[in-house]
Scaffold this active site. Structure first.
Site, PDB file in Angstrom:
ATOM      1  N   TYR A   1       0.829  -1.207   0.000  1.00 32.48           N
ATOM      2  CA  TYR A   1       0.000   0.000   0.000  1.00 32.48           C
ATOM      3  C   TYR A   1       0.864   1.259   0.000  1.00 32.48           C
ATOM      4  O   TYR A   1       0.604   2.210  -0.756  1.00 32.48           O
ATOM      5  CB  TYR A   1      -0.898  -0.033   1.237  1.00 32.48           C
ATOM      6  CG  TYR A   1      -1.885   1.096   1.359  1.00 32.48           C
ATOM      7  CD1 TYR A   1      -3.045   1.123   0.583  1.00 32.48           C
ATOM      8  CD2 TYR A   1      -1.691   2.130   2.278  1.00 32.48           C
ATOM      9  CE1 TYR A   1      -3.974   2.150   0.716  1.00 32.48           C
ATOM     10  CE2 TYR A   1      -2.614   3.153   2.420  1.00 32.48           C
ATOM     11  CZ  TYR A   1      -3.742   3.162   1.638  1.00 32.48           C
ATOM     12  OH  TYR A   1      -4.659   4.174   1.772  1.00 32.48           O
TER      13      TYR A   1
ATOM     14  N   LYS B   1       0.909   4.079  -2.947  1.00 36.32           N
ATOM     15  CA  LYS B   1       0.538   5.457  -2.655  1.00 36.32           C
ATOM     16  C   LYS B   1       1.707   6.414  -2.902  1.00 36.32           C
ATOM     17  O   LYS B   1       1.499   7.567  -3.315  1.00 36.32           O
ATOM     18  CB  LYS B   1       0.033   5.566  -1.220  1.00 36.32           C
ATOM     19  CG  LYS B   1      -1.295   4.833  -0.987  1.00 36.32           C
ATOM     20  CD  LYS B   1      -2.405   5.347  -1.887  1.00 36.32           C
ATOM     21  CE  LYS B   1      -3.756   4.741  -1.574  1.00 36.32           C
ATOM     22  NZ  LYS B   1      -4.835   5.265  -2.428  1.00 36.32           N
TER      23      LYS B   1
END
Length: 247
Positions: free
Chosen positions: A156, A160
């Site tokens: 993640y 991001k």
């Protein structure tokens, strides 16, 4: 007052959480909104109904935007319905958390596809129309995890962080075409994705927030609405943290 009257906005992953709040906010400011969803048609239709009941205009469009052909179809459906596309909010994404040593390769690939490649897919699909209009506002949903990293979220955090780099590069490529590209980096915002966290983890997180509270989806939506509007006409390539001073 932000006025989005006459603008058409596409919000990906808009059936719940931050995406839902963004769709409602943009519609409340006058935009016609396309509520993109992947699986939960009922939730997406509820967002559309809420917008319509408030006097706004919205449609729901299904599509897994982690796949380029489906992202292209979602943009086409937007253009078929409204004839233009002024605002793209790349919000779709999810999590599959684990420590790196325990993380499966497919869980890494899945998050990169859903959280990062979806931004590429939708932005590329929207680009031709925005260039034709010589106007566009793209707001990419990143996270403070992409700025500082988060243990248990290498996939993640990488996705991001990639969105931040993508935002800066695209902003430089298309500023001369009237297209502004920015990102919003929420801190800890209670949503369906965070509900599963143990209470002691939540209590520990809030200690690192300067404002000593969690944020709300509406506070994130406020930031998105600003960047999607002409009030932000001299802002591009930026990442706005909405984190209560967490980072």
């Amino acid at each position: 007052m932000i006025d989005l009257t006459g603008k058409v906005a596409l919000v990906t992953g808009a059936s719940r959480g931050i995406g839902r709040a963004v769709a409602l906010r943009l519609a409340g400011l006058g935009a016609k909104v396309v509520v993109n969803f992947n699986k939960n048609a009922d939730a997406a239709n509820q967002v559309v109904q809420a917008i319509q009941q408030s006097g706004g205009t919205a449609i729901a469009v299904q599509g897994d935007v982690s796949k380029f052909d489906q992202a292209t179809a979602v943009v086409k459906a937007t253009l078929d319905a409204f004839g233009r596309l002024d605002i793209l909010v790349n919000n779709a994404g999810t999590t599959r958390d684990n420590l790196l040593a325990l993380m499966k390769e497919e869980d890494f690939d899945y998050i990169i596809a859903n959280d990062l490649k979806s931004v590429f897919n939708c932005s590329k699909a929207a680009l031709r129309q925005m260039m034709k209009q010589r106007y566009g506002r793209i707001v990419n949903m990143t996270s403070v995890a992409g700025i500082v990293g988060n243990p248990g979220q290498t996939n993640y955090s990488a996705a991001k962080a990639g969105i931040i780099g993508f935002t800066k590069a695209m902003a430089k490529e298309y500023a001369s075409k009237g297209i502004a590209v920015n990102a919003v980096a929420p801190g800890y915002i209670p949503t369906d994705l965070t509900d599963a966290l143990p209470q002691e983890v939540k209590d520990n997180i809030v200690k690192f927030v300067a404002l000593q509270r969690f944020g709300t989806v509406d506070e994130v939506a406020d930031a998105v609405a600003f960047l999607a509007s002409d009030r932000a006409r001299y802002i591009t390539g930026q990442t706005l943290a909405v984190d209560g001073g967490m980072v």
